[in-house]
Design a protein around this motif. Structure first.
Motif, PDB file in Angstrom:
ATOM      1  N   GLU A  40       0.606  -1.363  -0.076  1.00 56.14           N
ATOM      2  CA  GLU A  40       0.049   0.042  -0.200  1.00 56.14           C
ATOM      3  C   GLU A  40       0.841   1.266   0.170  1.00 56.14           C
ATOM      4  O   GLU A  40       0.628   2.124  -0.624  1.00 56.14           O
ATOM      5  CB  GLU A  40      -0.971   0.040   1.046  1.00 56.14           C
ATOM      6  CG  GLU A  40      -1.990  -0.997   1.175  1.00 56.14           C
ATOM      7  CD  GLU A  40      -2.909  -1.141   2.376  1.00 56.14           C
ATOM      8  OE1 GLU A  40      -2.581  -0.455   3.339  1.00 56.14           O
ATOM      9  OE2 GLU A  40      -3.675  -2.009   2.411  1.00 56.14           O
ATOM     10  N   THR A  41       1.961   1.210   0.695  1.00 60.09           N
ATOM     11  CA  THR A  41       2.980   2.449   0.664  1.00 60.09           C
ATOM     12  C   THR A  41       3.671   2.574  -0.347  1.00 60.09           C
ATOM     13  O   THR A  41       3.643   3.738  -1.000  1.00 60.09           O
ATOM     14  CB  THR A  41       4.051   2.227   1.941  1.00 60.09           C
ATOM     15  OG1 THR A  41       3.308   1.782   3.140  1.00 60.09           O
ATOM     16  CG2 THR A  41       4.708   3.449   2.017  1.00 60.09           C
ATOM     17  N   ASP A  46       3.792   5.522  -5.709  1.00 58.03           N
ATOM     18  CA  ASP A  46       4.005   5.676  -7.127  1.00 58.03           C
ATOM     19  C   ASP A  46       2.752   6.867  -7.416  1.00 58.03           C
ATOM     20  O   ASP A  46       2.883   7.617  -8.504  1.00 58.03           O
ATOM     21  CB  ASP A  46       3.554   4.578  -7.622  1.00 58.03           C
ATOM     22  CG  ASP A  46       4.690   3.573  -7.573  1.00 58.03           C
ATOM     23  OD1 ASP A  46       5.799   3.988  -7.365  1.00 58.03           O
ATOM     24  OD2 ASP A  46       4.341   2.295  -7.677  1.00 58.03           O
ATOM     25  N   VAL A  47       1.639   6.752  -6.673  1.00 55.27           N
ATOM     26  CA  VAL A  47       0.418   7.857  -7.073  1.00 55.27           C
ATOM     27  C   VAL A  47       1.297   9.411  -6.932  1.00 55.27           C
ATOM     28  O   VAL A  47       1.016  10.292  -7.690  1.00 55.27           O
ATOM     29  CB  VAL A  47      -0.647   7.628  -6.175  1.00 55.27           C
ATOM     30  CG1 VAL A  47      -1.696   8.936  -6.342  1.00 55.27           C
ATOM     31  CG2 VAL A  47      -1.261   6.442  -6.552  1.00 55.27           C
ATOM     32  N   ARG A  48       1.941   9.550  -5.771  1.00 53.12           N
ATOM     33  CA  ARG A  48       2.515  10.901  -5.364  1.00 53.12           C
ATOM     34  C   ARG A  48       3.322  11.298  -6.585  1.00 53.12           C
ATOM     35  O   ARG A  48       3.591  12.428  -6.799  1.00 53.12           O
ATOM     36  CB  ARG A  48       3.018  10.689  -4.071  1.00 53.12           C
ATOM     37  CG  ARG A  48       2.217  10.754  -2.878  1.00 53.12           C
ATOM     38  CD  ARG A  48       2.749  10.801  -1.548  1.00 53.12           C
ATOM     39  NE  ARG A  48       3.461  11.912  -1.528  1.00 53.12           N
ATOM     40  CZ  ARG A  48       2.992  12.804  -0.304  1.00 53.12           C
ATOM     41  NH1 ARG A  48       1.870  12.960  -0.123  1.00 53.12           N
ATOM     42  NH2 ARG A  48       3.499  14.102  -0.331  1.00 53.12           N
ATOM     43  N   LYS A  49       4.210  10.201  -7.086  1.00 56.97           N
ATOM     44  CA  LYS A  49       5.188  10.598  -8.203  1.00 56.97           C
ATOM     45  C   LYS A  49       4.565  11.103  -9.340  1.00 56.97           C
ATOM     46  O   LYS A  49       4.909  11.852  -9.941  1.00 56.97           O
ATOM     47  CB  LYS A  49       6.317   9.421  -8.346  1.00 56.97           C
ATOM     48  CG  LYS A  49       7.265   9.389  -7.267  1.00 56.97           C
ATOM     49  CD  LYS A  49       8.119   8.078  -7.668  1.00 56.97           C
ATOM     50  CE  LYS A  49       9.239   7.715  -6.347  1.00 56.97           C
ATOM     51  NZ  LYS A  49      10.048   6.492  -6.775  1.00 56.97           N
ATOM     52  N   PRO A  55       8.111  14.493  -1.853  1.00 54.94           N
ATOM     53  CA  PRO A  55       7.897  13.651  -0.644  1.00 54.94           C
ATOM     54  C   PRO A  55       7.864  14.591   0.612  1.00 54.94           C
ATOM     55  O   PRO A  55       8.651  15.617   0.463  1.00 54.94           O
ATOM     56  CB  PRO A  55       9.106  12.655  -0.742  1.00 54.94           C
ATOM     57  CG  PRO A  55      10.064  13.331  -1.593  1.00 54.94           C
ATOM     58  CD  PRO A  55       9.431  14.137  -2.717  1.00 54.94           C
ATOM     59  N   GLU A  56       7.288  14.236   1.763  1.00 58.01           N
ATOM     60  CA  GLU A  56       7.420  14.929   2.948  1.00 58.01           C
ATOM     61  C   GLU A  56       8.574  14.989   3.434  1.00 58.01           C
ATOM     62  O   GLU A  56       9.352  13.823   3.620  1.00 58.01           O
ATOM     63  CB  GLU A  56       6.262  14.321   4.001  1.00 58.01           C
ATOM     64  CG  GLU A  56       4.939  14.483   3.527  1.00 58.01           C
ATOM     65  CD  GLU A  56       3.855  13.625   4.364  1.00 58.01           C
ATOM     66  OE1 GLU A  56       4.429  13.383   5.496  1.00 58.01           O
ATOM     67  OE2 GLU A  56       2.893  13.396   3.840  1.00 58.01           O
ATOM     68  N   ARG A  57       8.900  15.783   4.212  1.00 53.41           N
ATOM     69  CA  ARG A  57      10.375  15.923   4.736  1.00 53.41           C
ATOM     70  C   ARG A  57      10.293  15.456   6.324  1.00 53.41           C
ATOM     71  O   ARG A  57       9.630  16.124   7.182  1.00 53.41           O
ATOM     72  CB  ARG A  57      10.746  17.338   4.934  1.00 53.41           C
ATOM     73  CG  ARG A  57      11.311  17.776   3.330  1.00 53.41           C
ATOM     74  CD  ARG A  57      12.261  19.046   3.649  1.00 53.41           C
ATOM     75  NE  ARG A  57      13.558  18.565   4.247  1.00 53.41           N
ATOM     76  CZ  ARG A  57      14.575  19.321   4.097  1.00 53.41           C
ATOM     77  NH1 ARG A  57      14.507  20.392   3.648  1.00 53.41           N
ATOM     78  NH2 ARG A  57      15.634  18.961   4.834  1.00 53.41           N
ATOM     79  N   VAL A  58      11.010  14.294   6.464  1.00 55.37           N
ATOM     80  CA  VAL A  58      10.673  13.601   7.631  1.00 55.37           C
ATOM     81  C   VAL A  58      11.672  14.247   8.820  1.00 55.37           C
ATOM     82  O   VAL A  58      11.462  14.334  10.077  1.00 55.37           O
ATOM     83  CB  VAL A  58      10.810  12.059   7.591  1.00 55.37           C
ATOM     84  CG1 VAL A  58      10.493  11.537   9.008  1.00 55.37           C
ATOM     85  CG2 VAL A  58       9.755  11.570   6.673  1.00 55.37           C
TER      86      VAL A  58
END
Length: 77
Positions: A40-41, A46-49, A55-58
């Motif tokens: 799922e992750t 892939d959807v976000r790309k 990406p979120e800055r962790v």
């Protein structure tokens, strides 16, 4: 950069046994819930790309310094 090819390379009998053992036991160690979460992750990434979302800055840097830290600074004195 050097390209190395192992075509025709052979495993020793011990390496072959270890490889077969690992391949046989791989599904036994795989937790189905963990596997589902990973899949799922990966789909979400892939959807976000595809949407072009960064990406979120962790991790955020606390400070940026150049040079060697002295032991007194490191200990907080």
């Amino acid at each position: 950069m050097r390209t190395v090819s192992f075509q025709g390379g052979q495993l020793t009998p011990g390496q072959r046994r270890n490889l077969e053992f690992q391949q046989r036991l791989k599904p036994a160690f795989l937790n189905p819930v963990l596997d589902q979460q990973v899949q799922e992750t990966l789909k979400a990434i892939d959807v976000r790309k595809e949407q072009g979302i960064k990406p979120e800055r962790v991790w955020l840097p606390e400070s940026q310094q150049i040079g060697t830290v002295s032991i007194a600074e490191w200990m907080g004195f």
